[in-house]
Design an enzyme around this catalytic site. Structure first.
Site, PDB file in Angstrom:
ATOM      1  CG  ASP A  89      -0.797  -2.354   4.776  1.00 36.46           C
ATOM      2  OD1 ASP A  89      -0.487  -1.629   3.811  1.00 36.46           O
ATOM      3  OD2 ASP A  89      -1.972  -2.732   4.987  1.00 36.46           O
ATOM      4  CD  GLU A 182      -4.031  -0.710  -0.485  1.00 41.73           C
ATOM      5  OE1 GLU A 182      -4.664  -0.519  -1.511  1.00 41.73           O
ATOM      6  OE2 GLU A 182      -3.837  -1.859  -0.037  1.00 41.73           O
TER       7      GLU A 182
HETATM    8 ZN   LIG Z   1      -1.404  -3.192  -2.678  1.00 43.44          ZN
END
Ligand SMILES: [Zn+2]
Length: 416
Positions: A89, A182
């Protein structure tokens, strides 16, 4: 072992450009993981590419975790398996759709002018100034680039391609792991740890060439709820207790010298992150960060005393504070086996670089994984100015990161 740098340039650049075209902006307001469909698209694309590299053991789980395994060389089956991790992401802090990357070959050291008045000026960016002569990749200025962390993905994929093409380089089992979300901080919540054989892992999610990161913040998120006493404003004098005014009063009590904008190095902070509500009830989220547990505790207790002070200022109002752990400083997890960091330092040396030890003023998936029992330091990946329209990456540093991955895989064999 000679690993010619030129071998890596073309495949690394092609991969980075390929991956940033897929919009994988994550969404912190969505509970499901992965939070956005674009992340699935990239995970599926990577699944196909891993198989095309000839890797047989490739698994994309229902939860959006992609794990691929390079088998150990013959005779190396009993060595510890090591893993390399990157996240698919990109940050929601800047637009991430329709990215049009620009490649600046043989960078001339001058300011890089992009669309919308975005300029990346080496005079204010010492990291860019240091990369004169490199191939620099930016966006066109309307979006972020997404090198965080697609540079890391490209490096892991390209290092794997090299290891497959060079069976004469012996190594133990190597796992390649690509994870979602993340940036929302939730990506590791459902991580299928039991599917991983790795003894330790390394995230490729850092910036400056040579950087090794073995420390991150301890992190908590506090939710503060303000309950007021609402009443028609026409007859409110002396009776209304406004929950919004209480929340605003609380924010002004947070020490300004302990804010992210006033601190650096090892100093932690309070960060008011989000506020919402009305006169009846309002809610405030405050992030607490520090490298030391005791300092985090001090700030958590600080929130309690600010809450009592606001109650005293607004008789009849109520303030409650609830703190929730987010992640912990990972440094203690590396004490178990000094090789985890020592071999990484040696790999950086062997790649012809000076290891630079840094601390992360944030968290990583590696911190979460370390907590789950798989120690995971962070390695540089060559991207800079993360989460912004002025994000850039150096192809030359990405080549170095690939070399570190390969050296590290080979070093674990020698250490056994
Ligand atoms: Zn990163």
């Amino acid at each position: 072992m000679n690993i010619p740098r030129d071998w890596f340039r073309k495949p690394l650049l092609e991969r980075l450009l390929d991956y940033v075209r897929v919009c994988t902006t994550s969404d912190p307001h969505v509970e499901i993981i992965p939070s956005t469909p674009g992340q699935w698209e990239l995970l599926q694309l990577l699944t196909g590419k891993l198989k095309a590299l000839g890797i047989e053991d490739v698994q994309l789980t229902d939860g959006g975790y992609l794990i691929a395994r390079l088998p150990a060389s013959r005779g190396c089956e009993s060595l510890p398996v090591i893993g390399f991790l990157a996240h698919v992401d990109t940050s929601f802090d800047a637009p991430g759709e329709n990215i049009k990357p620009r490649v600046h070959e043989n960078y001339d050291g001058k300011p890089i002018e992009l669309a919308g008045g975005v300029t990346i000026d080496p005079e204010h960016d010492e990291n860019l100034a240091a990369r004169k002569g490199d191939t620099i990749i930016t966006s066109d200025g309307t979006t972020l680039l997404g090198a965080d962390d697609k540079a890391g993905i490209a490096e892991i994929m390209t290092a794997a391609e090299w290891l497959i093409a060079h069976p004469e380089v012996d190594h133990g089992g190597v796992e390649l792991v690509f994870t979602p979300d993340e940036e929302t901080g939730r990506g590791m919540n459902n991580f299928p740890k039991e599917k991983l054989d790795s003894y330790c892992c390394y995230t490729l999610d850092g910036d400056v060439e040579g950087t090794i990161e073995t420390e991150c913040f301890n992190a908590e998120k506090a939710t503060i709820v303000f309950e007021g006493v609402p009443i028609h404003p026409g007859s409110a004098r002396g009776r209304l207790v406004n929950a919004l005014s209480m929340a605003a009063g609380f924010v002004t009590m947070l020490p300004r010298n302990e804010s992210p904008e006033a601190t650096d190095g090892r100093y932690g902070f309070y960060l008011p992150q989000e506020m919402s509500g009305n006169a009846d009830r309002s809610e405030l989220a405050v992030l607490l960060r520090d490298f030391e547990e005791e300092e985090l505790t001090r700030r958590r207790e600080g929130l309690q005393s600010f809450a009592r002070a606001v109650e005293a200022q607004f008789p009849g109002g109520r303030v409650t504070v609830k703190a929730q752990k987010q992640y912990v400083n990972m440094r203690s997890y590396f004490e178990r086996d000094p090789r985890i960091v020592e071999l990484l330092e040696e790999a950086v040396h062997l790649a012809g670089l000076k290891p630079v030890r840094k601390i992360i003023r944030g968290g990583t998936d590696g911190a979460r994984l370390s907590e789950m029992g798989i120690p995971t330091p962070n390695i540089f990946a060559g991207g800079h100015n993360f989460h912004s329209r002025s994000e850039w990456a150096s192809l030359d540093v990405m080549v170095s990161a690939c070399q570190v991955i390969i050296r590290l895989a080979a070093l674990w064999r020698e250490s056994a």
